[in-house]
Write a protein that holds these residues in place. Structure first.
Motif, PDB file in Angstrom:
ATOM      1  N   GLY A   1     -39.417  16.119 -28.092  1.00 21.37           N
ATOM      2  CA  GLY A   1     -38.863  17.470 -28.119  1.00 21.37           C
ATOM      3  C   GLY A   1     -39.852  18.550 -27.747  1.00 21.37           C
ATOM      4  O   GLY A   1     -39.776  19.674 -28.266  1.00 21.37           O
TER       5      GLY A   1
ATOM      6  N   LYS B   1     -38.647  22.252 -26.642  1.00 19.87           N
ATOM      7  CA  LYS B   1     -37.941  23.180 -27.537  1.00 19.87           C
ATOM      8  C   LYS B   1     -38.811  24.379 -27.889  1.00 19.87           C
ATOM      9  O   LYS B   1     -40.037  24.360 -27.724  1.00 19.87           O
TER      10      LYS B   1
ATOM     11  N   ASP C   1     -30.058  21.250 -25.703  1.00 21.50           N
ATOM     12  CA  ASP C   1     -30.309  20.525 -26.945  1.00 21.50           C
ATOM     13  C   ASP C   1     -30.083  21.456 -28.136  1.00 21.50           C
ATOM     14  O   ASP C   1     -30.783  22.457 -28.300  1.00 21.50           O
TER      15      ASP C   1
ATOM     16  N   ALA D   1     -30.238   9.836 -31.636  1.00 25.29           N
ATOM     17  CA  ALA D   1     -30.821  10.369 -30.400  1.00 25.29           C
ATOM     18  C   ALA D   1     -31.784   9.364 -29.781  1.00 25.29           C
ATOM     19  O   ALA D   1     -31.859   9.238 -28.545  1.00 25.29           O
TER      20      ALA D   1
ATOM     21  N   THR E   1     -26.450  15.160 -25.478  1.00 27.66           N
ATOM     22  CA  THR E   1     -27.511  15.981 -26.074  1.00 27.66           C
ATOM     23  C   THR E   1     -26.955  17.178 -26.848  1.00 27.66           C
ATOM     24  O   THR E   1     -27.379  17.423 -27.983  1.00 27.66           O
TER      25      THR E   1
END
Length: 441
Positions: free
Chosen positions: A120, A123, A327, A340, A402
């Protein structure tokens, strides 16, 4: 993120320089004393490996440009490559390092991107960092394609014709861009000259965006395997010597793999047709791009309509740019997102499968010797139908899976800090053992 600078000039010259151009201070704060999460694993070493690959490509490319002749009439360009291989001192090695270096560069960038997807790293607050990485990837793809044309062999020429005609399918601007790239009515000598100029320019543009990428990294700091933000100085260690040694070891290991291809398998990632001079009157039986373009090539061929196929191919890359907003999960790392993680593993297999489909002819039988799987007039036992299934999952992963996973899944408990999972083992020690350990410490 980095806080107050700890750099102290030791000599009169460094004090003089620091007061006028604090470049040594910048390097110290960025690559020596920069506070880095203490739990980074070896997947984080590919950033340094990519910087090394870029340096190798620029250095070898500059040397090759000293001997290459970008003349597409006759066999001049093709023969200049052969001249480098046969007559220039060490030319064969420089050329193999550069050619295989492109593949090593893409191998490292794909691992680097998959690591970012898994943990991730795209993000908030790292959206700009991710977008700059996607820009670098696009520039790499353009540079790789332009470089593949320069040997002016059969596959190089055919690739130039196919790709430039695809650009021509774009509405409004397609024909104008294609005519400018061709430099005439078709792919020819002016095309090669333009491609050589752009291929020489783009690596320096990549280097410039890499500087921005590193700058964007140093504002929020590194992500880490837990995905938890750094909350105290106890969660970090200086970048040097801990990560310089770790990255250095990974670079050496990667260079060993690199050397295996350069010295033992130099042509394994190329195509035999490219050892024939370009001939507009002769077309290779099966036109295939380099391996790092194969998944997108499979997406292109999966769509019957030319324009739709081109848009889907470019859209498959464009999705990466908007991923931070697709996401919806509040949890960064897939360590704590079992669902996920499963869909991500399928996505990786799908990407590999698309590459496999791109390397084979679309009408070739998927299962040799089997003629079944008929649906109306369509034979489902072919790579083109497998490409369509895999393409469907590729787009569904970004546009459906997602966004919905973030709203529906129940993630595992996330630690309060980076140090928590490391130090939590103390709670499992026998009663009194912690106190004894503290006395010994």
């Amino acid at each position: 993120m980095s806080g107050h600078s700890t750099y102290e000039p030791k000599t009169g010259f460094t004090r003089w320089l620091d007061s006028r151009l604090p470049i040594v201070r910048l390097a110290w704060d960025s690559f020596v004393d920069f506070p880095t999460p203490k739990n980074l694993n070896y997947w984080w070493t590919f950033g340094g490996i990519l910087a090394m690959c870029l340096g190798i490509q620029i250095a070898t490319g500059v040397v090759l440009a000293m001997h290459y002749v970008a003349v597409g009439t006759g066999d001049v360009a093709f023969n200049s490559v052969e001249h480098i291989m046969r007559d220039v001192n060490g030319g064969w090695m420089i050329r193999f390092v550069h050619a295989n270096g492109a593949s090593m560069f893409f191998l490292a960038v794909y691992i680097h991107m998959l690591r970012g997807l898994y943990y991730g790293s795209y993000k908030a607050p790292r959206e700009i960092l991710w977008i700059l990485g996607c820009v670098i990837y696009l520039l790499m793809m353009a540079t790789g394609f332009l470089g593949y044309v320069l040997p002016w062999g059969q596959m190089s020429y055919a690739g130039a014709v196919v790709i430039t005609n695809l650009i021509g399918a774009l509405p409004i601007v397609g024909k104008a861009i294609t005519t400018w790239l061709w430099g005439g009515a078709a792919v020819g000598a002016p095309t090669l000259n333009r491609f050589f100029s752009l291929h020489y320019l783009l690596p320096f543009m990549i280097a410039g965006v890499v500087v921005l990428h590193i700058w964007a990294l140093h504002v929020p700091g590194n992500n880490n395997p837990t995905g938890v933000n750094v909350k105290s100085k106890a969660d970090t260690i200086p970048f040097h010597p801990y990560y310089t040694v770790k990255d250095g070891f990974a670079m050496v290991a990667f260079l060993i793999l690199f050397a295996v291809f350069v010295f033992f398998l130099p042509d394994a990632l190329g195509h035999v047709d490219n050892y024939e001079p370009a001939n507009p009157l002769k077309t290779p039986a099966h036109i295939v791009p380099e391996w790092y373009f194969l998944p997108f090539y499979a997406i292109l061929r999966a769509i019957p309509d030319k324009l739709t196929g081109v848009l889907m191919m470019f859209g498959s890359i464009g999705l990466l740019f908007v991923l931070p907003w697709l996401d919806t999960s509040k949890v960064r790392s897939m360590r704590y997102r079992p669902s996920a993680k499963l869909y991500f593993c399928i996505f990786v297999l799908v990407a590999i499968g698309l590459g496999f489909c791109g390397a084979n002819e679309p009408d070739q039988k998927l299962i040799p010797g089997v003629s079944g799987f008929q649906l109306l007039d369509y034979n489902l036992n072919s790579f083109v139908w497998l490409s369509r299934l895999l393409t469907t999952y590729y787009f569904a992963y970004f546009l459906v899976i997602t966004p919905l996973l973030g709203l529906t899944e129940t993630p595992l408990a996330v630690p309060d800090s980076i140090s928590t999972p490391v130090l939590s083992g103390a709670a499992a020690l026998p009663k009194g053992a912690t106190a004894q350990a503290e006395k010994k410490g």
